[in-house]
Each structure stands twice: as C-alpha cells, then as structure tokens.
Design a protein around this motif. Structure first.
Motif, mmCIF file in Angstrom:
data_model
loop_
_atom_site.group_PDB
_atom_site.id
_atom_site.type_symbol
_atom_site.label_atom_id
_atom_site.label_comp_id
_atom_site.label_asym_id
_atom_site.label_seq_id
_atom_site.Cartn_x
_atom_site.Cartn_y
_atom_site.Cartn_z
ATOM 1 N N GLU A 51 -20.064 72.097 40.092
ATOM 2 C CA GLU A 51 -18.683 71.698 39.799
ATOM 3 C C GLU A 51 -17.929 71.447 41.102
ATOM 4 O OE1 GLU A 51 -16.343 73.482 36.592
ATOM 5 O OE2 GLU A 51 -17.953 74.970 36.474
ATOM 6 N N PRO A 52 -18.193 70.320 41.749
ATOM 7 C CA PRO A 52 -17.613 70.077 43.079
ATOM 8 C C PRO A 52 -16.083 69.936 43.097
ATOM 9 C CG PRO A 52 -18.799 68.145 42.298
ATOM 10 C CD PRO A 52 -19.077 69.252 41.321
ATOM 11 N N LYS A 53 -15.473 69.706 41.960
ATOM 12 C CA LYS A 53 -14.015 69.530 41.919
ATOM 13 C C LYS A 53 -13.282 70.759 41.398
ATOM 14 C CE LYS A 53 -14.395 64.578 41.548
ATOM 15 N NZ LYS A 53 -14.114 63.382 40.789
ATOM 16 N N ASN A 54 -13.982 71.881 41.274
ATOM 17 C CA ASN A 54 -13.379 73.102 40.748
ATOM 18 C C ASN A 54 -12.772 73.911 41.899
ATOM 19 O OD1 ASN A 54 -12.978 75.796 39.809
ATOM 20 N ND2 ASN A 54 -14.355 75.389 38.105
ATOM 21 N N ASN A 55 -11.438 73.950 41.953
ATOM 22 C CA ASN A 55 -10.765 74.627 43.060
ATOM 23 C C ASN A 55 -10.949 76.137 43.030
ATOM 24 O OD1 ASN A 55 -8.608 75.735 41.376
ATOM 25 N ND2 ASN A 55 -7.668 73.723 41.436
ATOM 26 N N GLN A 76 -12.720 76.640 55.816
ATOM 27 C CA GLN A 76 -13.139 75.344 55.272
ATOM 28 C C GLN A 76 -13.055 75.346 53.748
ATOM 29 O OE1 GLN A 76 -17.085 74.662 56.807
ATOM 30 N NE2 GLN A 76 -16.359 74.118 58.852
ATOM 31 N N SER A 77 -13.551 76.411 53.136
ATOM 32 C CA SER A 77 -13.538 76.489 51.677
ATOM 33 C C SER A 77 -12.126 76.659 51.129
ATOM 34 C CB SER A 77 -14.427 77.639 51.198
ATOM 35 O OG SER A 77 -15.772 77.370 51.507
ATOM 36 N N LEU A 78 -11.312 77.431 51.825
ATOM 37 C CA LEU A 78 -9.931 77.611 51.385
ATOM 38 C C LEU A 78 -9.168 76.297 51.474
ATOM 39 C CD1 LEU A 78 -7.917 79.661 50.323
ATOM 40 C CD2 LEU A 78 -7.306 80.190 52.690
ATOM 41 N N GLU A 79 -9.385 75.573 52.547
ATOM 42 C CA GLU A 79 -8.733 74.267 52.685
ATOM 43 C C GLU A 79 -9.187 73.317 51.573
ATOM 44 O OE1 GLU A 79 -7.498 71.361 56.280
ATOM 45 O OE2 GLU A 79 -9.607 71.970 56.282
ATOM 46 N N LYS A 80 -10.463 73.338 51.265
ATOM 47 C CA LYS A 80 -10.981 72.483 50.200
ATOM 48 C C LYS A 80 -10.390 72.891 48.849
ATOM 49 C CE LYS A 80 -15.211 70.388 48.538
ATOM 50 N NZ LYS A 80 -16.657 70.255 48.723
ATOM 51 N N ALA A 81 -10.264 74.193 48.613
ATOM 52 C CA ALA A 81 -9.665 74.675 47.364
ATOM 53 C C ALA A 81 -8.245 74.136 47.209
ATOM 54 C CB ALA A 81 -9.668 76.201 47.327
ATOM 55 N N VAL A 82 -7.475 74.194 48.291
ATOM 56 C CA VAL A 82 -6.092 73.707 48.247
ATOM 57 C C VAL A 82 -6.066 72.197 48.023
ATOM 58 C CG1 VAL A 82 -3.996 73.414 49.639
ATOM 59 C CG2 VAL A 82 -5.167 75.632 49.576
ATOM 60 N N LYS A 83 -6.946 71.467 48.702
ATOM 61 C CA LYS A 83 -7.007 70.005 48.511
ATOM 62 C C LYS A 83 -7.383 69.647 47.079
ATOM 63 C CE LYS A 83 -7.793 68.594 53.243
ATOM 64 N NZ LYS A 83 -8.713 68.046 54.236
ATOM 65 N N LEU A 84 -8.176 70.516 46.443
ATOM 66 C CA LEU A 84 -8.575 70.276 45.057
ATOM 67 C C LEU A 84 -7.524 70.752 44.054
ATOM 68 C CD1 LEU A 84 -12.367 71.239 45.243
ATOM 69 C CD2 LEU A 84 -11.405 68.944 44.888
ATOM 70 N N GLY A 85 -6.442 71.344 44.558
ATOM 71 C CA GLY A 85 -5.349 71.724 43.668
ATOM 72 C C GLY A 85 -5.078 73.202 43.528
ATOM 73 N N TYR A 86 -5.804 74.036 44.246
ATOM 74 C CA TYR A 86 -5.519 75.468 44.175
ATOM 75 C C TYR A 86 -4.152 75.695 44.797
ATOM 76 C CZ TYR A 86 -6.195 80.470 44.116
ATOM 77 O OH TYR A 86 -6.050 81.808 43.845
ATOM 78 N N MET A 112 0.817 76.656 54.583
ATOM 79 C CA MET A 112 1.994 75.797 54.636
ATOM 80 C C MET A 112 1.894 74.653 53.616
ATOM 81 S SD MET A 112 4.171 77.008 56.741
ATOM 82 C CE MET A 112 5.238 75.632 57.102
ATOM 83 N N GLN A 113 0.679 74.261 53.293
ATOM 84 C CA GLN A 113 0.485 73.192 52.304
ATOM 85 C C GLN A 113 0.891 73.654 50.901
ATOM 86 O OE1 GLN A 113 -3.479 71.444 52.532
ATOM 87 N NE2 GLN A 113 -3.568 71.969 54.693
ATOM 88 N N LEU A 114 1.005 74.964 50.722
ATOM 89 C CA LEU A 114 1.322 75.522 49.409
ATOM 90 C C LEU A 114 2.809 75.755 49.210
ATOM 91 C CD1 LEU A 114 -1.610 78.076 49.145
ATOM 92 C CD2 LEU A 114 -1.422 75.821 48.088
ATOM 93 N N ASN A 115 3.636 75.435 50.180
ATOM 94 C CA ASN A 115 5.095 75.638 50.042
ATOM 95 C C ASN A 115 5.740 74.508 49.290
ATOM 96 O OD1 ASN A 115 5.152 78.081 51.321
ATOM 97 N ND2 ASN A 115 5.464 77.201 53.329
#
Length: 115
Positions: A51-55, A76-86, A112-115
């Motif tokens: 499931e590559p798009k699962n945040n 890296q994984s946390l950044e990817k999670a946020v980019k995927l919508g987490y 900061m991306q989550l603000n």
C-alpha cells in the motif's frame, strides 16, 4: 494481475495481498512490543510496498525507525507520511519515539508542514 483478464486469478492475488498486508501489520506491532525494531521495520516496509499511498503505514515505519535510533530513515518515512496526507501533529508531538528527533532541523521542517 491488474491487466490480466482472468478474474479468478485477480481475486486470488487480491486476497493474497490483503492477507500479507494484515500479517505484516500484526507481526510488525508484535515486534514493536518485543522491542525488535529492525524486524518490525521490515514488516512495515513490506506493508508499504503493498500500500504505497497509505500514510499511516509510513507513520508506523517512521516510528519504528525512530525507536531503532535510525534517524535518517525515520525522517524520510515521516516526511513521506506527511506528503501522503498524514496530518496528526499532536500524535507526533506526544509520541515518545520521536522525542530524540525534536532537535533535528528536518524534523521541525516536517512538523511545520502540519501547521
């Protein structure tokens, strides 16, 4: 299998992937409880391939890497999670696994991306 016209084989493949996904999740969680973080990260890595798009999977992978003191892969994984919508910043802020990362510039940039 997606392009195969054999619906029976498509159904079998779909069920195998669902089973593998469930097994990876449950096994990964068990390994975390046993503090076997490298084994847990392998489980979640396989799950992320299914499931590559699962945040949420990327978040679990980031957490597991953090627990294993693997800062680079955790970020890296946390950044990817946020980019995927987490977008649950409070979960990240309160999770003890991420406490050692709080002073990392990249960690703060991700938050900061989550603000």
């Amino acid at each position: 299998m997606e392009s195969n016209r054999d619906t029976n084989n498509q159904l079998i493949a779909s069920r195998v992937l669902m089973l593998l996904n469930s097994v990876c999740f449950e096994t990964g969680r068990s390994y975390i409880d046993l503090k076997k973080f490298k084994a847990a990260s392998i489980c979640f890595l396989v799950q992320s391939m299914i499931e590559p798009k699962n945040n949420s999977i990327q978040f679990l992978l980031a957490k597991t890497y953090a627990l294993d003191n693997d800062t680079e892969h955790s970020l890296q994984s946390l950044e990817k999670a946020v980019k995927l919508g987490y977008n649950n910043r409070s979960t990240i802020d309160r999770d003890p696994a991420f406490m050692p990362l709080k002073d990392q510039k990249k960690f703060r940039e991700i938050l900061m991306q989550l603000n």
